[in-house]
Design an enzyme around this catalytic site. Sequence first.
Site, PDB file in Angstrom:
ATOM      1  N   HIS A  76     -10.394  -5.300   9.398  1.00  0.00           N
ATOM      2  CA  HIS A  76     -11.011  -5.065   8.093  1.00  0.00           C
ATOM      3  C   HIS A  76     -12.365  -4.363   8.208  1.00  0.00           C
ATOM      4  O   HIS A  76     -13.151  -4.388   7.265  1.00  0.00           O
ATOM      5  CB  HIS A  76     -11.219  -6.386   7.347  1.00  0.00           C
ATOM      6  CG  HIS A  76      -9.978  -7.131   7.020  1.00  0.00           C
ATOM      7  ND1 HIS A  76      -9.234  -7.782   7.974  1.00  0.00           N
ATOM      8  CD2 HIS A  76      -9.334  -7.331   5.839  1.00  0.00           C
ATOM      9  CE1 HIS A  76      -8.195  -8.367   7.398  1.00  0.00           C
ATOM     10  NE2 HIS A  76      -8.228  -8.104   6.109  1.00  0.00           N
ATOM     11  N   GLU A 132       0.805  -1.219   0.000  1.00  0.00           N
ATOM     12  CA  GLU A 132       0.000   0.000   0.000  1.00  0.00           C
ATOM     13  C   GLU A 132       0.838   1.270   0.000  1.00  0.00           C
ATOM     14  O   GLU A 132       0.495   2.254  -0.672  1.00  0.00           O
ATOM     15  CB  GLU A 132      -0.944  -0.001   1.207  1.00  0.00           C
ATOM     16  CG  GLU A 132      -2.130  -0.945   1.080  1.00  0.00           C
ATOM     17  CD  GLU A 132      -1.782  -2.400   1.349  1.00  0.00           C
ATOM     18  OE1 GLU A 132      -2.636  -3.270   1.124  1.00  0.00           O
ATOM     19  OE2 GLU A 132      -0.643  -2.664   1.794  1.00  0.00           O
TER      20      GLU A 132
END
Length: 343
Positions: A144, A75
């Site tokens: 998440h 990321e």
Amino acid sequence: MNAIVSIDTAPEGAACRDISYADAIHEALRSALEADERVFLLGEDIGVYGGAFQVTRDLVHRFGEGRVIDTPIAELGAAGVAVGAALAGSRPVLEFQFSDFATLAMEQIVNQAAKLRYMLGGNASVPLVIRMPAGAGTGAAAQHSQSLEAWFAHVPGLKVVQPATPHDAKGLLLAAIDDPDPVVIFEHKLLYKTTGPVPAEAYRVPIGKAAIRRPGRDITIVATGIMVHRALEAAERLAARGHDAEVIDLRSLRPLDTATLIDSVTRTTRLLCVHESVKMLGIGAEISAAIAESAAFDRLDAPIRRLGGADCPIPYAPGLERAAVPQVEDIEAAAARLIEHGE
């Protein structure tokens, strides 16, 4: 999960179809890619796989791997590429599979994208859009399922939006792609399959403008994302008890539409702030402070109340997950207490 009601209304004179929130985003991306060759997409599994929530499905076949780019599971690196491309004149749209993963890229988002226009004296801009699937309700557990929008709204140089409807999902995304500054878009995962009227043509929803979803006279309920739907359902339950709640969809966390909030609270004299993110230091605190520092404060007939997520990581167990974030019955109860007992 509580039922989600349709809250979009078709713009006057616009030819609309009912499509899903995910399809509205897909349509916006396709429109932007067709209209401007500077636009490109990047993120993990957004190509042939179509993204974790199938929002980018088929776009790689339409526009090729040079404009719909699958990135490695890195990321920070993907964010760095996006920032550099934006500085060089492109208009990248970066997707994180889950908003939680943006924690790995905070250096590029917070220290580079947000600050470079200022540090370069306005001689450069970073027209970057970051899409963030967020929120609880899918059983994805603590790493998440977070709602981190208040983190990003705290940073000068970033704009932060949170569309609650398919109409706004398309219009705010297209406005974000046009914007010369970095815009972070939080998309609640439970909203992807919801539907509503969306014009076929390209249009923009202005960043920084809240929407009154339900006018009312007894209390202002300010909500974000999926909480807008829950607040509207709670408002209908309150109506059955003789209470008239005004529901405001904040839409934009930064810039914040304080004028609409102040006007509403001045009329209703009560305020309840509702968001899924953890209550402590959430956007509800900023809204509360804005009202407390305004002329609306003297009109209040009850204390300002905040309803946010529990001060804990999002649990995996369904019952605990549900208890960790506000539900319709929580909003109804909190609003009723303010109206009926002033507390």
